[in-house]
Design a protein around this motif. Structure first.
Motif, mmCIF file in Angstrom:
data_model
loop_
_atom_site.group_PDB
_atom_site.id
_atom_site.type_symbol
_atom_site.label_atom_id
_atom_site.label_comp_id
_atom_site.label_asym_id
_atom_site.label_seq_id
_atom_site.Cartn_x
_atom_site.Cartn_y
_atom_site.Cartn_z
ATOM 1 N N LEU A 178 17.106 2.238 -7.868
ATOM 2 C CA LEU A 178 15.902 3.047 -7.665
ATOM 3 C C LEU A 178 14.637 2.244 -7.976
ATOM 4 C CD1 LEU A 178 17.021 6.509 -9.108
ATOM 5 C CD2 LEU A 178 16.542 5.938 -6.722
ATOM 6 N N VAL A 179 14.683 1.439 -9.043
ATOM 7 C CA VAL A 179 13.514 0.612 -9.390
ATOM 8 C C VAL A 179 13.219 -0.364 -8.257
ATOM 9 C CG1 VAL A 179 12.680 -1.204 -10.938
ATOM 10 C CG2 VAL A 179 13.776 0.832 -11.880
ATOM 11 N N LEU A 180 14.278 -0.985 -7.712
ATOM 12 C CA LEU A 180 14.086 -1.951 -6.629
ATOM 13 C C LEU A 180 13.541 -1.277 -5.375
ATOM 14 C CD1 LEU A 180 14.497 -4.955 -5.968
ATOM 15 C CD2 LEU A 180 16.779 -4.368 -5.114
ATOM 16 N N ALA A 181 14.122 -0.121 -5.016
ATOM 17 C CA ALA A 181 13.672 0.583 -3.813
ATOM 18 C C ALA A 181 12.243 1.091 -3.970
ATOM 19 C CB ALA A 181 14.617 1.749 -3.517
ATOM 20 N N LEU A 182 11.937 1.669 -5.124
ATOM 21 C CA LEU A 182 10.589 2.195 -5.340
ATOM 22 C C LEU A 182 9.555 1.076 -5.393
ATOM 23 C CD1 LEU A 182 11.307 5.017 -7.949
ATOM 24 C CD2 LEU A 182 10.784 5.269 -5.517
ATOM 25 N N ASP A 183 9.964 -0.101 -5.875
ATOM 26 C CA ASP A 183 9.038 -1.234 -5.875
ATOM 27 C C ASP A 183 8.686 -1.636 -4.447
ATOM 28 O OD1 ASP A 183 7.666 -3.482 -7.342
ATOM 29 O OD2 ASP A 183 9.033 -4.657 -6.098
ATOM 30 N N GLY A 184 9.701 -1.595 -3.550
ATOM 31 C CA GLY A 184 9.432 -1.888 -2.144
ATOM 32 C C GLY A 184 8.506 -0.861 -1.513
ATOM 33 N N VAL A 185 8.738 0.410 -1.830
ATOM 34 C CA VAL A 185 7.869 1.471 -1.310
ATOM 35 C C VAL A 185 6.465 1.339 -1.885
ATOM 36 C CG1 VAL A 185 7.486 3.971 -1.265
ATOM 37 C CG2 VAL A 185 9.786 3.058 -0.905
ATOM 38 N N TRP A 186 6.376 0.981 -3.173
ATOM 39 C CA TRP A 186 5.071 0.830 -3.819
ATOM 40 C C TRP A 186 4.264 -0.278 -3.153
ATOM 41 C CZ3 TRP A 186 1.585 3.220 -6.354
ATOM 42 C CH2 TRP A 186 0.616 2.553 -7.088
ATOM 43 N N ASP A 187 4.935 -1.367 -2.760
ATOM 44 C CA ASP A 187 4.237 -2.432 -2.035
ATOM 45 C C ASP A 187 3.634 -1.877 -0.738
ATOM 46 O OD1 ASP A 187 4.832 -4.317 -3.930
ATOM 47 O OD2 ASP A 187 6.575 -5.113 -2.884
ATOM 48 N N GLY A 188 4.405 -1.025 -0.052
ATOM 49 C CA GLY A 188 3.909 -0.417 1.181
ATOM 50 C C GLY A 188 2.725 0.490 0.938
ATOM 51 N N LEU A 189 2.769 1.274 -0.137
ATOM 52 C CA LEU A 189 1.655 2.176 -0.460
ATOM 53 C C LEU A 189 0.388 1.396 -0.779
ATOM 54 C CD1 LEU A 189 3.517 4.817 -2.666
ATOM 55 C CD2 LEU A 189 2.654 5.134 -0.347
ATOM 56 N N ARG A 190 0.549 0.289 -1.484
ATOM 57 C CA ARG A 190 -0.623 -0.542 -1.797
ATOM 58 C C ARG A 190 -1.207 -1.156 -0.529
ATOM 59 N NH1 ARG A 190 0.837 -4.515 -6.678
ATOM 60 N NH2 ARG A 190 2.591 -4.945 -5.292
ATOM 61 N N ALA A 191 -0.321 -1.541 0.402
ATOM 62 C CA ALA A 191 -0.808 -2.110 1.669
ATOM 63 C C ALA A 191 -1.559 -1.053 2.476
ATOM 64 C CB ALA A 191 0.376 -2.655 2.466
ATOM 65 N N ILE A 192 -1.040 0.189 2.479
ATOM 66 C CA ILE A 192 -1.715 1.274 3.192
ATOM 67 C C ILE A 192 -3.092 1.521 2.598
ATOM 68 C CG2 ILE A 192 -1.659 3.753 3.657
ATOM 69 C CD1 ILE A 192 1.420 3.503 3.769
ATOM 70 N N GLN A 193 -3.157 1.540 1.272
ATOM 71 C CA GLN A 193 -4.445 1.767 0.608
ATOM 72 C C GLN A 193 -5.424 0.645 0.898
ATOM 73 O OE1 GLN A 193 -5.419 4.450 -0.810
ATOM 74 N NE2 GLN A 193 -7.414 3.679 -1.473
ATOM 75 N N LEU A 194 -4.898 -0.585 1.001
ATOM 76 C CA LEU A 194 -5.770 -1.714 1.302
ATOM 77 C C LEU A 194 -6.357 -1.590 2.709
ATOM 78 C CD1 LEU A 194 -6.937 -4.433 0.416
ATOM 79 C CD2 LEU A 194 -4.885 -5.533 1.324
ATOM 80 N N LEU A 195 -5.531 -1.172 3.687
ATOM 81 C CA LEU A 195 -6.040 -0.990 5.039
ATOM 82 C C LEU A 195 -7.064 0.138 5.095
ATOM 83 C CD1 LEU A 195 -2.932 -1.351 7.378
ATOM 84 C CD2 LEU A 195 -4.436 -3.110 6.473
ATOM 85 N N ARG A 196 -6.824 1.187 4.344
ATOM 86 C CA ARG A 196 -7.693 2.364 4.405
ATOM 87 C C ARG A 196 -9.014 2.125 3.690
ATOM 88 N NH1 ARG A 196 -4.244 6.168 2.554
ATOM 89 N NH2 ARG A 196 -3.696 6.858 4.664
ATOM 90 N N SER A 197 -8.973 1.487 2.522
ATOM 91 C CA SER A 197 -10.178 1.400 1.693
ATOM 92 C C SER A 197 -10.689 -0.017 1.479
ATOM 93 C CB SER A 197 -9.900 2.026 0.312
ATOM 94 O OG SER A 197 -9.470 3.366 0.444
ATOM 95 N N GLY A 198 -9.968 -1.016 2.000
ATOM 96 C CA GLY A 198 -10.386 -2.395 1.792
ATOM 97 C C GLY A 198 -11.659 -2.739 2.545
ATOM 98 N N ILE A 199 -12.325 -3.753 2.065
ATOM 99 C CA ILE A 199 -13.564 -4.221 2.689
ATOM 100 C C ILE A 199 -13.253 -5.444 3.557
ATOM 101 C CG2 ILE A 199 -15.835 -5.243 2.257
ATOM 102 C CD1 ILE A 199 -15.984 -3.584 -0.278
ATOM 103 N N ILE A 200 -13.704 -5.410 4.796
ATOM 104 C CA ILE A 200 -13.512 -6.533 5.700
ATOM 105 C C ILE A 200 -14.688 -7.488 5.565
ATOM 106 C CG2 ILE A 200 -13.407 -7.224 8.121
ATOM 107 C CD1 ILE A 200 -11.775 -4.785 8.706
#
Length: 257
Positions: A148-170
């Motif tokens: 579960l820790v390994l799987a959730l870490d993979g999902v967490w990476d995806g969530l951080r990437a989504i947040q970066l696309l949504r709120s990141g500065i270009i």
């Protein structure tokens, strides 16, 4: 390789990130998610098999002498530990009540007199356990936890990437230095490129990328990138976004190849 500057004012956050792009990002780390769920699922199977049997040996531990008893039944179980059969021994207590204890290997026979010990209302034969599986059965709980820790870490990476696309500065990174790594790809030297960009707070940050395609690059060449305004050290170039995601400058949105 993208080196053309980008119009930052046209693509200010927050941006809309489509469901398709989010799914690609969430599943991007397929190894961590796949292996994690594998360990979690198969680990749960072993937990269901062994954990309930191991718990009694954990919660009852402060045993005191409880007199002697007599073995009244011996059963060979369909269960082995280290290639040794597990046996169940039924015994009669001094107050005529009965109880059960388990050992790996046959240690008693019918009619044997055995020493008993008690913890609360639980009685067992000295030197035995309360269930077919000892405390080592608790070890199997580590497998689903690890999964579960390994799987959730993979999902967490995806969530951080989504947040970066949504709120990141270009912004546009400016090439500040090129150094050889010592590696070669098809006889072409690999270079470590150091780009610099200025954050909204006026601070200068570095971002690095390795490539052997440096023909059109010169110092001060520009390359568009995306960075987290709250932690500018988290940044990525727009032409190497994860999971096949790319930025469509014409449509001002992120798409999937």
């Amino acid at each position: 390789m993208t080196t053309n500057p980008i119009e930052k004012e046209l693509i200010s956050p927050p941006r809309d990130v489509s469901i398709l792009v989010q799914i690609h990002l969430l599943l991007n780390n397929r190894f961590a998610i796949g292996v994690g769920w594998f360990f979690a699922c198969f680990g749960m199977i072993f937990c269901i098999m062994f954990l309930p049997a191991a718990i009694p040996n954990l919660i009852y531990w402060n045993f005191q002498p409880a007199g002697k008893g007599e073995i009244i039944d011996v059963q060979k179980m369909n269960f082995e530990i280290n290639e040794q059969r597990v046996f169940k021994f039924s015994f009669k207590q001094p107050d005529s009540n009965t109880g059960q204890s388990y050992t790996t290997g046959k240690k008693f026979k019918n009619g044997d007199s055995v020493k008993l010990e008690r913890s609360g209302s639980v009685v067992r034969i000295v030197g035995t356990r309360l269930s077919p599986v000892g405390r080592w059965g608790l070890f199997f709980i580590l497998f689903p936890i690890f999964g579960l820790v390994l799987a959730l870490d993979g999902v967490w990476d995806g969530l951080r990437a989504i947040q970066l696309l949504r709120s990141g500065i270009i912004d546009n990174g400016r090439l500040a230095a090129m150094t050889k790594t010592g590696n070669y790809n098809d006889d072409k030297p690999e270079m470590n490129l150091q780009y610099q960009f200025t954050t909204a707070n006026g601070e200068t940050e570095d971002i690095f990328i390795k490539t052997d395609d440096t023909k059109s690059l010169t110092i001060d060449s520009l390359r568009p990138l995306l960075y987290d305004p709250f932690n500018p050290k988290i940044s990525v170039f727009l032409d190497v976004l994860p999971a096949g995601v790319r930025f469509d400058e014409m449509k001002n949105t992120f798409t999937v190849n």
